[in-house]
Design an enzyme around this catalytic site. Sequence first.
Site, PDB file in Angstrom:
ATOM      1  N   CYS A  19     -50.050 -38.479 -12.536  1.00 24.02           N
ATOM      2  CA  CYS A  19     -48.715 -38.973 -12.180  1.00 24.02           C
ATOM      3  C   CYS A  19     -48.153 -39.982 -13.177  1.00 24.02           C
ATOM      4  O   CYS A  19     -47.205 -39.675 -13.884  1.00 24.02           O
ATOM      5  CB  CYS A  19     -48.743 -39.543 -10.767  1.00 24.02           C
ATOM      6  SG  CYS A  19     -48.970 -38.245  -9.545  1.00 24.02           S
ATOM      7  N   GLY A  49     -54.189 -43.689 -15.679  1.00 30.05           N
ATOM      8  CA  GLY A  49     -54.315 -42.295 -16.100  1.00 30.05           C
ATOM      9  C   GLY A  49     -53.876 -41.436 -14.937  1.00 30.05           C
ATOM     10  O   GLY A  49     -53.075 -41.865 -14.101  1.00 30.05           O
ATOM     11  N   ARG A  60     -57.550 -35.349 -14.747  1.00 24.44           N
ATOM     12  CA  ARG A  60     -56.353 -35.169 -15.572  1.00 24.44           C
ATOM     13  C   ARG A  60     -55.883 -36.509 -16.155  1.00 24.44           C
ATOM     14  O   ARG A  60     -55.693 -37.476 -15.434  1.00 24.44           O
ATOM     15  CB  ARG A  60     -55.241 -34.506 -14.751  1.00 24.44           C
ATOM     16  CG  ARG A  60     -55.582 -33.064 -14.398  1.00 24.44           C
ATOM     17  CD  ARG A  60     -54.531 -32.422 -13.510  1.00 24.44           C
ATOM     18  NE  ARG A  60     -54.482 -33.012 -12.192  1.00 24.44           N
ATOM     19  CZ  ARG A  60     -53.682 -32.584 -11.232  1.00 24.44           C
ATOM     20  NH1 ARG A  60     -52.851 -31.583 -11.453  1.00 24.44           N
ATOM     21  NH2 ARG A  60     -53.689 -33.166 -10.045  1.00 24.44           N
ATOM     22  N   LEU A  78     -52.083 -55.241  -9.691  1.00 23.89           N
ATOM     23  CA  LEU A  78     -52.257 -56.300 -10.688  1.00 23.89           C
ATOM     24  C   LEU A  78     -53.730 -56.362 -11.092  1.00 23.89           C
ATOM     25  O   LEU A  78     -54.307 -57.440 -11.184  1.00 23.89           O
ATOM     26  CB  LEU A  78     -51.791 -57.653 -10.130  1.00 23.89           C
ATOM     27  CG  LEU A  78     -50.285 -57.860 -10.017  1.00 23.89           C
ATOM     28  CD1 LEU A  78     -49.967 -59.275  -9.558  1.00 23.89           C
ATOM     29  CD2 LEU A  78     -49.556 -57.582 -11.336  1.00 23.89           C
TER      30      LEU A  78
HETATM   31  P1  NAD Z   1     -52.022 -29.345  -8.817  1.00 19.17           P
HETATM   32  O1  NAD Z   1     -52.112 -28.818 -10.188  1.00 19.17           O
HETATM   33  O2  NAD Z   1     -53.214 -29.888  -8.143  1.00 19.17           O
HETATM   34  O3  NAD Z   1     -51.403 -28.226  -7.852  1.00 19.17           O
HETATM   35  C1  NAD Z   1     -50.356 -27.370  -8.222  1.00 19.17           C
HETATM   36  C2  NAD Z   1     -50.692 -25.982  -7.708  1.00 19.17           C
HETATM   37  O4  NAD Z   1     -49.564 -25.136  -7.880  1.00 19.17           O
HETATM   38  C3  NAD Z   1     -51.847 -25.317  -8.456  1.00 19.17           C
HETATM   39  O5  NAD Z   1     -52.867 -24.969  -7.541  1.00 19.17           O
HETATM   40  C4  NAD Z   1     -51.209 -24.092  -9.101  1.00 19.17           C
HETATM   41  O6  NAD Z   1     -52.082 -22.986  -9.184  1.00 19.17           O
HETATM   42  C5  NAD Z   1     -50.050 -23.832  -8.160  1.00 19.17           C
HETATM   43  N1  NAD Z   1     -48.966 -23.013  -8.731  1.00 19.17           N
HETATM   44  C6  NAD Z   1     -48.412 -23.077  -9.958  1.00 19.17           C
HETATM   45  N2  NAD Z   1     -47.459 -22.139 -10.091  1.00 19.17           N
HETATM   46  C7  NAD Z   1     -47.382 -21.473  -8.901  1.00 19.17           C
HETATM   47  C8  NAD Z   1     -46.600 -20.416  -8.414  1.00 19.17           C
HETATM   48  N3  NAD Z   1     -45.673 -19.830  -9.179  1.00 19.17           N
HETATM   49  N4  NAD Z   1     -46.796 -19.989  -7.158  1.00 19.17           N
HETATM   50  C9  NAD Z   1     -47.742 -20.573  -6.368  1.00 19.17           C
HETATM   51  N5  NAD Z   1     -48.521 -21.583  -6.785  1.00 19.17           N
HETATM   52  C10 NAD Z   1     -48.351 -22.042  -8.031  1.00 19.17           C
HETATM   53  O7  NAD Z   1     -50.866 -30.469  -8.877  1.00 19.17           O
HETATM   54  P2  NAD Z   1     -50.634 -31.674  -7.859  1.00 19.17           P
HETATM   55  O8  NAD Z   1     -51.423 -32.848  -8.292  1.00 19.17           O
HETATM   56  O9  NAD Z   1     -50.746 -31.189  -6.465  1.00 19.17           O
HETATM   57  O10 NAD Z   1     -49.121 -32.011  -8.184  1.00 19.17           O
HETATM   58  C11 NAD Z   1     -48.062 -31.173  -7.735  1.00 19.17           C
HETATM   59  C12 NAD Z   1     -46.742 -31.911  -7.905  1.00 19.17           C
HETATM   60  O11 NAD Z   1     -46.739 -33.083  -7.083  1.00 19.17           O
HETATM   61  C13 NAD Z   1     -46.493 -32.418  -9.323  1.00 19.17           C
HETATM   62  O12 NAD Z   1     -45.120 -32.356  -9.573  1.00 19.17           O
HETATM   63  C14 NAD Z   1     -46.941 -33.851  -9.261  1.00 19.17           C
HETATM   64  O13 NAD Z   1     -46.313 -34.656 -10.213  1.00 19.17           O
HETATM   65  C15 NAD Z   1     -46.516 -34.244  -7.865  1.00 19.17           C
HETATM   66  N6  NAD Z   1     -47.271 -35.345  -7.258  1.00 19.17           N
HETATM   67  C16 NAD Z   1     -48.611 -35.423  -7.454  1.00 19.17           C
HETATM   68  C17 NAD Z   1     -49.316 -36.436  -6.844  1.00 19.17           C
HETATM   69  C18 NAD Z   1     -50.797 -36.562  -7.061  1.00 19.17           C
HETATM   70  O14 NAD Z   1     -51.339 -37.615  -6.733  1.00 19.17           O
HETATM   71  N7  NAD Z   1     -51.480 -35.564  -7.562  1.00 19.17           N
HETATM   72  C19 NAD Z   1     -48.663 -37.360  -6.029  1.00 19.17           C
HETATM   73  C20 NAD Z   1     -47.300 -37.228  -5.829  1.00 19.17           C
HETATM   74  C21 NAD Z   1     -46.594 -36.204  -6.449  1.00 19.17           C
END
Ligand code: NAD
Length: 429
Positions: free
Chosen positions: A260, A257, A327, A250
């Site tokens: 997520c 931003g 991001r 809140l």
């Molecule tokens: P990120 O971009 O930091 O990490 C993703 C990684 O996957 C990258 O390093 C990329 O190079 C790698 N990648 C892509 N294609 C690949 C492949 N074919 N083989 C191997 N590696 C590959 O993203 P993130 O923030 O860690 O988010 C990942 C997922 O988790 C997303 O779906 C996001 O929505 C979810 N999520 C993120 C958060 C957060 O706070 N960042 C929290 C909960 C859930």
Amino acid sequence: MKIAIIGSGYVGLVTGTCFAELGNDIICVDIDKEKIDKLNKGIIPIYEPGLEELVKRNKKEGRLAFTADLKDAIKKSDVIFICVGTPPRENGEADLSHVEAVARIIAEAMDSYKLIVEKSTVPVETGEKVAAAIKAYNKHKVDFDVVSNPEFLREGSAVNDFMNPDRIVVGANSKKAIDIMKKLYEPLKAHVLVTDIKSAEIIKHASNSFLAAKISFINAIANICEKTGADVEKVAEGMGYDKRIGKAFLNAGIGYGGFCFPKDAEAFIRIAEKNGYDFKLLKEVQEVNKKQRELFIRKIEKALWVLKNKTIGVLGLAFKPNTDDMRFAPSIDIINALQKEGAKIRAYDAEAMEKAKKIFSDITYCKDAYEAASGADALVILTEWNEFKELDLKKIKGLLKNPLIIDGRNIYEPEIMKKEGFKYISIGR
Ligand code: NAD
């Protein structure tokens, strides 16, 4: 347990490192060879409090390894976590191409039973599609299960959140898979909620959308407070004491931003649409969020009159404190709009400047908040890093050309700022 983590970003690296800390053998995989090389040299590619120490210790003790060889990692592991990115497509849907690519490689490489865990945030029914893809490409015809295990960690406190979760959600339809997941998470002594796969997938999108709605709700209230002379901080406090409402999320400001909330809310709207439901409520949540940035830009314009050739000091670039993640940060839209009007930007962020340099080339990066304030016509606060709450305000006033602070995160008390001689503009107060 032997575990492969596919995708070593904010979620994968934290997940892999924490599971190693709990005593498992972890191989973290990434398609980005540069990232893997850095990790192998002990360089952590992201800023996340407490992570570096854990990575180094577990690597040294032989429980954590990094590779770009996905097939090898799959062969050596019993459990495979998919943690790749699911960025938004142009139409707002989640781009599942990375998930699909990984599913196919898993299917081709696996030569014994594997438990495949969907940890990336994905639309409902993705689990079914992953299972179908793996079945179709299952080269060695081995048994496998797919489960959904959404991640709820927050960047900035990811290690702590992973180790102390409010709940663990496991969406599964096989007893074997549920037993493995429960065993894996057993050391955390957290509540494990077992559901069907689709419900687990929806829990993640519904949770993020609900939190986004809380932020947009208080921002809408902030706008009413501004018009009527009420104080949104007091209103939020008064609401937050109600246990049914709660204090978290809140905080009025310039809106949410990050990787997520914006993309997950947009993806959820598209999922609803595809299933014949017009999720107007969530559309409005997104709209309020977008407007909130625009209103903030108007405030800056109003306070400075003409922006052309004005220098604006910006404190904070990351989408929130304690992370280097840029991001979908509100700072991007806000700085772009100010630059479009001809303003010059001097910016400082505690951790995000390296990543910001890939987004903005034509701003002056400063070594601290004081340097950002130096010679500026106004100081704008975009991220509520703790260090900004403790600034020497007399020094700041002396450095600014004009004692004007426009605070998008309500980190100061208006009364104190007035006493210090600032023109202080904040949100909903
Ligand atoms: P990120 O971009 O930091 O990490 C993703 C990684 O996957 C990258 O390093 C990329 O190079 C790698 N990648 C892509 N294609 C690949 C492949 N074919 N083989 C191997 N590696 C590959 O993203 P993130 O923030 O860690 O988010 C990942 C997922 O988790 C997303 O779906 C996001 O929505 C979810 N999520 C993120 C958060 C957060 O706070 N960042 C929290 C909960 C859930």
